[in-house]
Design an enzyme around this catalytic site. Structure first.
Site, PDB file in Angstrom:
ATOM      1  N   HIS A 221     -44.772 -58.809 -58.887  1.00  0.00           N
ATOM      2  CA  HIS A 221     -44.524 -58.148 -59.791  1.00  0.00           C
ATOM      3  C   HIS A 221     -45.426 -57.319 -59.790  1.00  0.00           C
ATOM      4  O   HIS A 221     -45.250 -56.550 -60.391  1.00  0.00           O
ATOM      5  CB  HIS A 221     -43.898 -58.662 -61.008  1.00  0.00           C
ATOM      6  CG  HIS A 221     -44.040 -57.899 -62.081  1.00  0.00           C
ATOM      7  ND1 HIS A 221     -42.565 -57.395 -62.710  1.00  0.00           N
ATOM      8  CD2 HIS A 221     -44.582 -57.521 -63.276  1.00  0.00           C
ATOM      9  CE1 HIS A 221     -42.377 -56.968 -63.445  1.00  0.00           C
ATOM     10  NE2 HIS A 221     -43.917 -56.728 -63.870  1.00  0.00           N
ATOM     11  N   GLU A 222     -46.621 -57.455 -59.959  1.00  0.00           N
ATOM     12  CA  GLU A 222     -47.620 -56.676 -60.658  1.00  0.00           C
ATOM     13  C   GLU A 222     -48.149 -55.958 -58.929  1.00  0.00           C
ATOM     14  O   GLU A 222     -48.417 -54.267 -59.370  1.00  0.00           O
ATOM     15  CB  GLU A 222     -48.313 -57.253 -60.764  1.00  0.00           C
ATOM     16  CG  GLU A 222     -49.156 -58.224 -62.571  1.00  0.00           C
ATOM     17  CD  GLU A 222     -48.374 -57.349 -62.986  1.00  0.00           C
ATOM     18  OE1 GLU A 222     -48.467 -56.647 -63.191  1.00  0.00           O
ATOM     19  OE2 GLU A 222     -47.203 -57.998 -64.367  1.00  0.00           O
TER      20      GLU A 222
ATOM     21  N   HIS B  67     -45.842 -52.714 -59.606  1.00  0.00           N
ATOM     22  CA  HIS B  67     -46.259 -51.486 -60.449  1.00  0.00           C
ATOM     23  C   HIS B  67     -47.910 -50.825 -58.945  1.00  0.00           C
ATOM     24  O   HIS B  67     -47.660 -50.039 -59.303  1.00  0.00           O
ATOM     25  CB  HIS B  67     -47.383 -52.339 -61.364  1.00  0.00           C
ATOM     26  CG  HIS B  67     -46.287 -52.085 -62.205  1.00  0.00           C
ATOM     27  ND1 HIS B  67     -45.280 -51.503 -62.966  1.00  0.00           N
ATOM     28  CD2 HIS B  67     -45.658 -54.016 -63.069  1.00  0.00           C
ATOM     29  CE1 HIS B  67     -45.157 -52.078 -64.075  1.00  0.00           C
ATOM     30  NE2 HIS B  67     -45.224 -53.628 -63.729  1.00  0.00           N
TER      31      HIS B  67
ATOM     32  N   GLU C 146     -41.194 -51.368 -64.956  1.00  0.00           N
ATOM     33  CA  GLU C 146     -40.781 -52.887 -65.167  1.00  0.00           C
ATOM     34  C   GLU C 146     -39.878 -54.267 -64.265  1.00  0.00           C
ATOM     35  O   GLU C 146     -40.025 -54.262 -63.544  1.00  0.00           O
ATOM     36  CB  GLU C 146     -41.023 -54.170 -66.755  1.00  0.00           C
ATOM     37  CG  GLU C 146     -42.174 -53.150 -67.203  1.00  0.00           C
ATOM     38  CD  GLU C 146     -43.009 -53.846 -66.283  1.00  0.00           C
ATOM     39  OE1 GLU C 146     -43.070 -54.877 -66.154  1.00  0.00           O
ATOM     40  OE2 GLU C 146     -44.421 -52.834 -67.097  1.00  0.00           O
TER      41      GLU C 146
END
Length: 432
Positions: free
Chosen positions: A278-279, A282, A358
């Site tokens: 997930h990070e 980004h 997100e």
């Protein structure tokens, strides 16, 4: 006139606070949709009745404090002006210093100290609440230290920002906002660049990931995503909180992905890899840079509006507020009040784009790992650890949530994987 404005302001704040109280505690919003009851997205499935009760109470109190705290800050700024306190600080500063810089240093010190003292009871109550509900593990001395570090960092930043802004106001009352905006661009980039190596370490210790076996898995995932492998750090948060978190910070060579040690201690490797993916999403999709571009645009609009509103208020109510002209440092509380109000008003828009990013990062993580079960279980554990509200009332979502509510995040994974229950059963068998 000042007394009349003060009374009206207090009455408006009181009506607003009562209205928010009834909205948050008695509106009945935020219930789980019937179609999702009994699914993995339903908190009743993965939280105990006691945890559900704590989550409901804690979320409501925290939401109410959020909606009251910011307007309370505006109220304090208004009374600092109306009661002549700002004018008193300005006189002290001008008597003891000749240059604008040193006058600003003195004025900002007294204003910062006053705001810290006045708001300290509310901040302490937030700390006490978090301790009482088992979220915070931080000792009182440690909490006080962080608060004083905050005070010091904000004081230094305020001196820099206010010295520049009020210096520009004295030179050009009409275009100061535009020159401020131009200077804010390199300044914001500089702050984002140095934050991971100068500001963040003031609060916690950061170090490369200690678990080498997990590190190897993360590096393999990072290589798959084509991300530099030396940007993953862990931070010692267990001494302060039971909550779980991970985030991306910094830009350029100082950009890094940070995992809280609580996350490392309480999630499985697969769940941590999903969080890392997930990070990485980004990082790969350059969300920090898009966020910076949005910040620059909103700063332009915000400063322009601030200049217009300040000029109008000083022209009409300057005498009541004890402000002679725009460039007087005694008008700093007015500047802070207006900018705080504009930031609050803009938060539904900025939060909307944040939630979109997100969601994109969640989609990227699923695509990279293909592990729906780990995604759902990590979301469930994040909810339990922070006593989070999975489906908040709409105003709470608009103004508070930079991430999609957990109900939406879990459902987005659940609906794309109808066999998720079977996946979780297989994972439990493997664990045995």
């Amino acid at each position: 006139m000042a007394k009349k404005i003060g009374i009206i302001t207090l009455m408006l704040f009181g009506v607003y606070a009562v209205g928010m109280y009834f909205y948050i505690f008695h509106s009945g919003s935020g219930d789980i949709p019937e179609v999702l009851k009994g699914t993995v997205a339903d908190p009743a499935v993965f939280m105990s009745p006691h945890e559900l009760l704590l989550s409901e109470d804690f979320s409501r109190i925290r939401n109410f404090l959020f909606f009251v705290a910011t307007p309370l800050e505006w109220l304090i700024y208004a009374f600092i002006l109306l009661l002549g306190i700002s004018r008193l600080f300005e006189k002290k500063a001008t008597l003891r210093a000749k240059t604008t810089l040193f006058q600003t240093i003195i004025y900002v010190f007294w204003l910062s100290l006053l705001m810290y003292i006045v708001l300290w009871p509310l901040e302490y109550y937030k700390y006490y609440l978090s301790k009482d509900y088992g979220i915070s593990t931080q000792t009182f001395p440690s909490w006080m230290r962080d608060g004083l570090v905050d005070l010091g960092v904000n004081y230094v930043m305020s001196i820099v920002v206010m010295s520049v802004i009020y210096g520009l106001m004295k030179k050009s009352e009409k275009k100061w906002w535009f020159y401020t905006w131009l200077l804010s661009i390199p300044f914001s980039i500089f702050v984002m660049f140095v934050q991971p190596i100068i500001i963040d370490p003031l609060y916690n210790d950061f170090y490369p990931l200690q678990n080498k076996e997990l590190e190897a898995k993360i590096l393999a995932l990072a290589d798959q995503a084509k991300i530099p492998s030396d940007h993953v750090y862990e931070v010692n948060m267990a001494e302060k909180t039971n909550a779980l978190n991970a985030y991306v910070t910094g830009i350029g060579s100082n950009s890094r992905i940070v995992l809280w040690d609580t996350t490392l201690n309480r999630l499985t490797d697969k769940e941590i890899l999903f969080i890392m993916a997930h990070e990485m999403g980004h990082y790969v999709e350059k969300h920090i840079y898009f966020g910076m571009a949005g910040y620059i645009l909103l700063t332009f609009i915000g400063l322009w509006l601030t200049s217009k509103i300040m000029r109008w208020i000083i022209t009409r109510y300057g005498q009541v507020l004890k402000i002679k002209k725009l460039g007087d440092i005694g008008s700093i509380p007015l500047f802070l009040l207006i900018t705080s109000f504009l930031l609050f008003a803009a938060s539904p828009l900025t939060n909307y784009f944040s939630r979109y990013q997100e969601s994109r990062a969640d989609q990227y993580a699923i695509k990279l790992t293909g592990d729906h079960a780990a995604a759902v279980s990590s979301f469930q554990k994040l909810t339990k650890a922070g006593l989070s509200e999975v489906n908040p009332p709409i105003l709470v979502k608009w103004f508070r949530y930079t991430h999609p509510p957990m109900l939406e995040r879990i459902y987005s994974v659940y609906k794309d994987s109808p066999n998720i229950e079977q996946e979780k059963k297989e994972e439990r068998k493997k664990g045995k």
